[in-house]
Design an enzyme around this catalytic site. Sequence first.
Site, PDB file in Angstrom:
ATOM      1  N   GLY A  53       0.783  -1.265  -0.036  1.00  0.00           N
ATOM      2  CA  GLY A  53       0.020   0.132   0.079  1.00  0.00           C
ATOM      3  C   GLY A  53       0.805   1.196  -0.016  1.00  0.00           C
ATOM      4  N   HIS A  56       3.852   4.469   2.934  1.00  0.00           N
ATOM      5  CA  HIS A  56       5.038   4.375   3.609  1.00  0.00           C
ATOM      6  C   HIS A  56       6.290   4.844   2.857  1.00  0.00           C
ATOM      7  CE1 HIS A  56       2.308   1.669   5.552  1.00  0.00           C
ATOM      8  NE2 HIS A  56       2.057   0.965   4.469  1.00  0.00           N
ATOM      9  N   HIS A 218       0.200   0.721   9.845  1.00  0.00           N
ATOM     10  CA  HIS A 218      -1.181   1.153   9.590  1.00  0.00           C
ATOM     11  C   HIS A 218      -1.883   1.727  10.602  1.00  0.00           C
ATOM     12  CE1 HIS A 218       0.188  -2.278   6.782  1.00  0.00           C
ATOM     13  NE2 HIS A 218      -0.127  -1.278   5.969  1.00  0.00           N
TER      14      HIS A 218
END
Length: 330
Positions: A53, A56, A218
């Site tokens: 995802g 990051h 997260h």
Amino acid sequence: MKMLINVAETVVADALRGMAAAHPELVVDVDNRVIVRRDAPVSGKVALLSGGGSGHEPLHGGFVGPGMLDAACPGEVFTSPVPDQMVRAAAAVDSGSGVLFIVKNYTGDVLNFQMAAELAEDEGVQVASVLVNDDVAVTDSTFTAGRRGTGATLFVEKIAGAAAEEGAPLERVESLARQVVENARSFGVALGACTTPAKGSPTFDLPSGKLELGIGIHGEPGRERRPMMTSREIADFAVDAVLEDLQPHLPVLALVNGMGATPLLELYGFNAEVQRVLAERKVPVARTLVGNYVTSLDMAGCSVTLCQVDGEMLRLWDAPVETAGLRWGR
């Protein structure tokens, strides 16, 4: 919540367009969400591919280039990329020597990379996969079965990437990557929650004056919530948690990583405390890296990753690297 974006729906595409403009040494396919080093495929070289995802950064797209990854697949914010991205990236970088998938242990990433490996092999690409699961904070979490993959991903991509750059075969590159995973552990701390563009508000509730020990990248829950601690106290807790699980008998690489909103002034101060704890525990430090490398949007906090290394691993760590997020020796 103020954010430097246009609209939430285009934040990843906008970032990729900006990355393409800043780094002509990369080929950035904005529509298909694939980032590839411009000289790929490199003849006779094992290719390294990772992804996950967005949010990051610089992981993973910032680590594409000589000495690290050959390609990266960014998903939507905190959302796994899809198999089609990975298959497309694998085809773009495979020189016939095979592709190593580097996968952080999050359920979506694991399932999608497994499917992508099967599809790529159907197309004649030899694929090996390594799962990164270095976080000692919790065994299972909101996003995972087993330990989460965090800061050790950087060590895997750098050391395995250097071996691939030297022409090591797929079996050797995969073995080195697994060796890094087995010898690396991480622990993270959140001082404040992050804010996703889609939500526009903090992803979890962390009251003023509190911190979360063992947070994930997260915002997943950690081991416990406590009143705010000093840098010294946090270093004692985090490093001891890592050493209790790792029990190193060799020198270590140390990564003091910011989660996105922690200034370098604080990170270097925290590193001083991390180094103190390691010295007190008689753990020799071979190399130290301080900065924002595996982040969580605008989360305030930090993580500590230690990886014990032998002479060969240290040599590969020191080998030249030229990426947007990490570069030395070239």
